[in-house]
Enzyme design. Structure first.
Site, PDB file in Angstrom:
ATOM      1  N   ASP A   3      62.845  47.111  21.283  1.00  6.98           N
ATOM      2  CA  ASP A   3      63.494  46.303  22.308  1.00  6.98           C
ATOM      3  C   ASP A   3      62.866  46.575  23.665  1.00  6.98           C
ATOM      4  O   ASP A   3      61.947  47.382  23.800  1.00  6.98           O
ATOM      5  CB  ASP A   3      65.002  46.587  22.334  1.00  6.98           C
ATOM      6  CG  ASP A   3      65.814  45.300  22.376  1.00  6.98           C
ATOM      7  OD1 ASP A   3      65.477  44.437  23.214  1.00  6.98           O
ATOM      8  OD2 ASP A   3      66.747  45.150  21.574  1.00  6.98           O
ATOM      9  N   ASP A   4      63.378  45.889  24.702  1.00 10.89           N
ATOM     10  CA  ASP A   4      62.751  45.950  26.017  1.00 10.89           C
ATOM     11  C   ASP A   4      63.125  47.192  26.803  1.00 10.89           C
ATOM     12  O   ASP A   4      62.369  47.629  27.671  1.00 10.89           O
ATOM     13  CB  ASP A   4      63.150  44.701  26.819  1.00 10.89           C
ATOM     14  CG  ASP A   4      62.636  43.429  26.184  1.00 10.89           C
ATOM     15  OD1 ASP A   4      61.406  43.294  26.082  1.00 10.89           O
ATOM     16  OD2 ASP A   4      63.450  42.589  25.768  1.00 10.89           O
ATOM     17  N   LYS A  30      48.105  46.726  27.270  1.00 14.41           N
ATOM     18  CA  LYS A  30      49.062  47.364  26.369  1.00 14.41           C
ATOM     19  C   LYS A  30      48.452  47.672  25.009  1.00 14.41           C
ATOM     20  O   LYS A  30      47.648  46.906  24.481  1.00 14.41           O
ATOM     21  CB  LYS A  30      50.280  46.447  26.164  1.00 14.41           C
ATOM     22  CG  LYS A  30      51.175  46.322  27.373  1.00 14.41           C
ATOM     23  CD  LYS A  30      52.357  45.412  27.109  1.00 14.41           C
ATOM     24  CE  LYS A  30      53.364  46.030  26.174  1.00 14.41           C
ATOM     25  NZ  LYS A  30      54.613  45.248  26.101  1.00 14.41           N
ATOM     26  N   CYS A  86      49.349  43.408  31.653  1.00 14.71           N
ATOM     27  CA  CYS A  86      49.909  43.690  30.329  1.00 14.71           C
ATOM     28  C   CYS A  86      48.888  43.531  29.212  1.00 14.71           C
ATOM     29  O   CYS A  86      49.154  43.897  28.073  1.00 14.71           O
ATOM     30  CB  CYS A  86      51.117  42.788  30.079  1.00 14.71           C
ATOM     31  SG  CYS A  86      52.597  43.322  30.965  1.00 14.71           S
ATOM     32  N   HIS A  99      56.408  59.497  41.068  1.00 16.00           N
ATOM     33  CA  HIS A  99      55.421  60.532  40.760  1.00 16.00           C
ATOM     34  C   HIS A  99      54.033  59.914  40.864  1.00 16.00           C
ATOM     35  O   HIS A  99      53.808  58.784  40.416  1.00 16.00           O
ATOM     36  CB  HIS A  99      55.633  61.091  39.354  1.00 16.00           C
ATOM     37  CG  HIS A  99      54.796  62.285  39.049  1.00 16.00           C
ATOM     38  ND1 HIS A  99      54.959  63.499  39.677  1.00 16.00           N
ATOM     39  CD2 HIS A  99      53.734  62.450  38.201  1.00 16.00           C
ATOM     40  CE1 HIS A  99      54.076  64.369  39.220  1.00 16.00           C
ATOM     41  NE2 HIS A  99      53.322  63.757  38.327  1.00 16.00           N
ATOM     42  N   ASP A 134      57.342  50.826  33.015  1.00 16.12           N
ATOM     43  CA  ASP A 134      56.213  49.928  32.802  1.00 16.12           C
ATOM     44  C   ASP A 134      55.183  50.142  33.908  1.00 16.12           C
ATOM     45  O   ASP A 134      55.539  50.236  35.082  1.00 16.12           O
ATOM     46  CB  ASP A 134      56.670  48.468  32.799  1.00 16.12           C
ATOM     47  CG  ASP A 134      55.791  47.591  31.933  1.00 16.12           C
ATOM     48  OD1 ASP A 134      54.555  47.633  32.117  1.00 16.12           O
ATOM     49  OD2 ASP A 134      56.313  46.859  31.084  1.00 16.12           O
TER      50      ASP A 134
END
Length: 346
Positions: A48-49, A19, A16, A137, A66
């Protein structure tokens, strides 16, 4: 052989920590038209998540995506961490993950055995969560990346946003901080074996236990602490709820080896992005610099940040102590005073 390939050397950043910063995201989304639908009760404009779409009075769809570059050299472990992190957004909204699809970008020269192990790690975590992988994918790309698109379900009345905290609420955090610093130390050969084992154990622990526990109580807001750090996600919660928060730094568990590495200046690039975004609203007077750095450390697959009614705080804490890696009662929610910063560290 998979052990001959150092996955974390295939990218400049990992987990992360890769990001895009929250401040940059806000600029990128400026002036983009957002179509309205009364059934879409949480969209990308809410910071929001996950998004939430109401199907009927008993069912809402919760959806997130994610993915990120390798955060561990072992492909199976990397797959586990990436899947655990992706599933977390559904848990943060109070939902149950049901369907997942792989997102995979692989260098052409990467051996099939590595890709197989990576996917196996993701599948195992998804099945542990009680969900299914139904496809996905994949493309060729110079930098290896892996993650999931996850769809969950829940009742519309039970959706937990990051913007519902109320004055008087008590704040809980369910995992210790410092995994971003630890993995940065690992890339430089500075992390102990024990530190790496702890980081992996935390990053592969589903937030299912935290979710299953918190939904029994009067929780007003929730988010998971990931790439934007505790301070970044806490600022989003405070600003979205139009409240301020007081954080008891003595109650925040920072992994000791991470704190030691931070004191030597071993910090991920994402920490600086998070600090630039959030520190304008953080009163950190008198707090140790290395400890503050850990509060801005981007977490991969971090814990849940929960705002619960004070009347339920003791009961929630008692149960969280049995179901999460580290139950921390880290602060309280206050009425916002525009003359003060949103977050005060004490």
């Amino acid at each position: 052989m998979t052990e001959d390939i150092k996955l974390t050397k295939l990218s400049d950043c990992s987990g992360c920590g890769a990001k895009v910063g929250a401040g940059m995201l806000s600029k990128l989304l400026t002036d983009i038209k957002v179509n309205k639908d009364p059934r879409l009760i949480v969209g990308f404009d809410k910071s929001d998540d996950a998004s939430v779409y109401v199907v009927d009075e008993n069912t809402a769809i919760v959806q997130t995506v994610d993915f990120f570059p390798p955060i561990h050299d072992d492909p199976y472990t990397f797959g586990q961490i990436a899947a655990t992190n992706a599933l977390s957004d559904i848990y943060a909204m109070g939902g149950e993950p049901k369907l997942c699809q792989n997102i995979l970008m692989i260098p052409k020269e990467l051996p099939d055995t590595v890709v197989h192990e990576l996917l196996r790690g993701g599948y195992d975590k998804v099945y542990e969560a009680g969900a299914l992988i139904t496809g996905g994918h994949s493309i060729f790309d110079p930098t290896l990346k892996y993650g999931l698109c996850v769809t969950g379900i829940m009742k519309p009345d039970n959706v937990l946003k990051n913007s519902g905290a109320l004055p008087g609420d008590v704040l809980f955090l369910t995992k210790p901080l410092g995994t971003g610093i630890l993995t940065t130390g690992a890339k430089g050969g500075l992390l102990s074996d024990e530190g790496m084992e702890l980081a992996v154990a935390l990053m592969t622990t589903l937030n299912k236990g935290a979710r299953d526990t918190m939904i029994k109580y009067d929780v007003h807001a929730c988010t998971d602490v990931t790439g934007f750090s505790l301070m970044g996600h806490l600022l989003e919660m405070a600003a979205g709820s139009d409240v301020s928060v007081v954080v008891d730094t003595k109650a925040v568990n920072v992994i000791p080896e991470a704190l030691e590495l931070a004191s030597y200046g071993v910090l991920p690039e994402g920490m600086y992005r998070n600090r630039n975004y959030a520190e304008r609203e953080v009163d950190a007077e008198g707090i140790d610099r290395a400890f503050c750095d850990a509060l801005f450390d981007p977490q991969t697959s971090g814990g849940l940040l929960i705002a619960v009614s004070a009347s339920d705080a003791d009961a929630l804490e008692a149960e969280l102590e049995k179901t999460v890696p580290c139950a921390q009662r880290i602060g309280t929610v206050k009425t916002y005073n525009p003359s003060e910063k949103r977050i005060k560290l004490v």
